[in-house]
Design an enzyme around this catalytic site. Structure first.
Site, PDB file in Angstrom:
ATOM      1  N   SER A 120     -59.361  60.254  -7.965  1.00 33.71           N
ATOM      2  CA  SER A 120     -58.268  60.093  -9.099  1.00 33.71           C
ATOM      3  C   SER A 120     -58.840  60.500 -10.366  1.00 33.71           C
ATOM      4  CB  SER A 120     -58.118  58.494  -9.209  1.00 33.71           C
ATOM      5  OG  SER A 120     -57.129  58.620 -10.533  1.00 33.71           O
ATOM      6  N   CYS A 122     -58.561  59.537 -13.045  1.00 33.79           N
ATOM      7  CA  CYS A 122     -59.418  58.498 -13.670  1.00 33.79           C
ATOM      8  C   CYS A 122     -60.712  58.453 -13.734  1.00 33.79           C
ATOM      9  CB  CYS A 122     -58.640  57.236 -13.174  1.00 33.79           C
ATOM     10  SG  CYS A 122     -56.842  56.782 -13.301  1.00 33.79           S
ATOM     11  N   TYR A 151     -61.813  51.227 -12.188  1.00 31.03           N
ATOM     12  CA  TYR A 151     -61.047  51.860 -11.126  1.00 31.03           C
ATOM     13  C   TYR A 151     -61.647  53.341 -11.230  1.00 31.03           C
ATOM     14  CZ  TYR A 151     -57.174  54.660  -8.978  1.00 31.03           C
ATOM     15  OH  TYR A 151     -56.414  55.200  -8.161  1.00 31.03           O
ATOM     16  N   GLU A 193     -46.048  49.316 -10.828  1.00 25.44           N
ATOM     17  CA  GLU A 193     -45.355  50.916 -11.062  1.00 25.44           C
ATOM     18  C   GLU A 193     -45.990  51.762 -12.010  1.00 25.44           C
ATOM     19  OE1 GLU A 193     -44.558  48.063 -11.867  1.00 25.44           O
ATOM     20  OE2 GLU A 193     -42.998  47.878 -13.589  1.00 25.44           O
ATOM     21  N   LYS A 194     -45.937  52.956 -11.847  1.00 27.92           N
ATOM     22  CA  LYS A 194     -46.519  54.004 -12.964  1.00 27.92           C
ATOM     23  C   LYS A 194     -45.384  54.322 -13.759  1.00 27.92           C
ATOM     24  CE  LYS A 194     -50.490  55.319 -10.498  1.00 27.92           C
ATOM     25  NZ  LYS A 194     -51.363  56.413 -10.379  1.00 27.92           N
ATOM     26  N   LYS A 202     -36.306  51.874 -16.373  1.00 28.20           N
ATOM     27  CA  LYS A 202     -35.581  51.197 -17.538  1.00 28.20           C
ATOM     28  C   LYS A 202     -34.212  52.086 -17.903  1.00 28.20           C
ATOM     29  CE  LYS A 202     -40.261  49.553 -19.261  1.00 28.20           C
ATOM     30  NZ  LYS A 202     -41.340  50.085 -20.237  1.00 28.20           N
ATOM     31  N   THR A 221     -50.162  62.337 -23.551  1.00 27.93           N
ATOM     32  CA  THR A 221     -49.683  63.146 -22.633  1.00 27.93           C
ATOM     33  C   THR A 221     -50.275  63.095 -21.089  1.00 27.93           C
ATOM     34  OG1 THR A 221     -51.531  64.625 -23.102  1.00 27.93           O
ATOM     35  CG2 THR A 221     -49.302  64.880 -24.261  1.00 27.93           C
TER      36      THR A 221
END
Ligand code: NAD
Length: 324
Positions: A120, A122, A151, A193-194, A202, A221
């Site tokens: 990822s 991340c 993570y 959820e991302k 929403k 961003t």
């Protein structure tokens, strides 16, 4: 001719279930493994084993039978609300690292060679992602390492694990760093959820003229990659002679407030944005696609808006069904 055989670990998850569908279209015989079946449609795998890949005995079992390609997507994961609060750190590190340690060793012992591993974005250092307009996510910027979440640290460890098995044991590892994958049949509620799915939900739930809450100042961003292009990237990398690690992501960067506006625009509703405190992650992130273009002669190219439109249509259907 004998059908090629693929093993998809994490086949009940978002990316795994889409990948199974594509491998079936390509004519593979597919074995899926996961703790659960896909949530939103029936699996297309020829065989689906429900089981826990932290169990070495299960890993030993699932790599049997002449597997040609392993896709390792199983991980304990979620969006910012799951990964960045700190509350799930021990589980995330322990579960995901154990899965990777078990599966690569089982492959090695069974003589299975080729594996795709999903890392990822991340894992990139936090200090390169402080400027929302100018984040640095080129592959070589990974070191010195400083991910902003456990993570990310686990992903970095496991990238190295697969490459070490390649170096020492002849495993053919293909490692990708995904950047925010989204699309229909992804988690859209419940806390894992991302942001694209959360914003679609929403907006779908909001009344025309109403408002939605967006975490942070909304100036952070990101880039988002539509699921079909992610699967394209996975297959291209797995069949290439390049090991990576390489980014699989879009380089169309957008602020979260502008993403919310895009979703509202697609919905046709007039929606205002209420920026509230929430878990955030880094200030800016974008996929750097120089290396993937150079090595695979390919990079994702679909406009973000096209994928968001398809995702909004699917999530608003789910919201309508849930309201009945
Ligand atoms: P997902 O959560 O939908 O899928 C992961 C699957 O792994 C789940 O179905 C889960 O049940 C399964 N799993 C977890 N622990 C398991 C265990 N012990 N045994 C068996 N199965 C287990 O996530 P996804 O979005 O499909 O992501 C797939 C992979 O891609 C993950 O490794 C993730 O870290 C990585 N990734 C995803 C994104 C993204 O934006 N979706 C971004 C970067 C990296």
């Amino acid at each position: 001719m004998k059908k090629k055989i693929a093993l998809v670990c994490g086949a009940g998850g978002f990316i795994g279930s889409h990948l199974v569908r594509r491998l079936k279209q390509e004519g593979f015989w597919v074995r899926g493994v996961d703790l659960k079946y896909p949530e939103f449609s029936k699996t297309e795998a020829d065989e689906f084993i429900i089981g826990d890949l932290t169990d070495p005995g299960l890993c030993k079992l699932v790599v049997q039978g002449g597997i040609d390609e392993v896709y390792q997507l199983a991980a304990d994961m979620g969006g910012a609300g799951y990964i960045f609060t700190g509350a799930n750190d021990a589980n995330v590190m322990h579960n995901s690292a154990t899965i990777n340690l078990n599966i690569v060793d089982a492959m090695h012992k069974a003589g299975v060679k080729r594996v795709f591993y999903s890392s990822s974005a991340c894992m990139y250092p936090e200090h390169n992602q402080l400027d929302p307009d100018n984040p640095k996510c080129s592959e070589e910027s990974a070191y010195p390492a400083n991910p902003d979440s456990e993570y990310g640290w686990e992903k970095l460890f496991s990238e190295r694990l697969y490459l070490a098995y390649q170096r020492n044991h002849g495993i053919e590892a293909r490692v990708a760093r995904f950047h925010n994958i989204f699309g229909p049949e992804g988690t859209w509620r419940g806390g894992k959820e991302k942001s694209p799915a959360a914003l679609c939900r929403k907006v779908a739930e909001a009344t025309d003229g109403g408002s939605i809450e967006v975490w942070g100042d909304g100036k952070q961003t990101r880039s988002f990659l539509y699921i079909d292009e992610c699967v394209d990237g996975i297959l291209r990398l797995t069949r290439s002679d390049f090991s990576g690690p390489v980014n699989i992501g879009s380089d169309e960067m957008i602020s979260i407030n502008n993403l919310a506006k895009m979703v509202a625009d697609i919905s046709g509703k007039k929606i205002s944005i209420d920026n509230i405190p929430g878990p955030l992650g880094v200030r800016g992130r974008n996929s750097d696609n120089k290396l993937i273009k150079e090595k695979l002669n390919w990079a994702p190219s679909q406009p973000l808006r096209d994928g968001i439109a398809k995702t909004y249509a699917w999530i608003s259907e789910q919201v309508a069904k849930a309201a009945k």
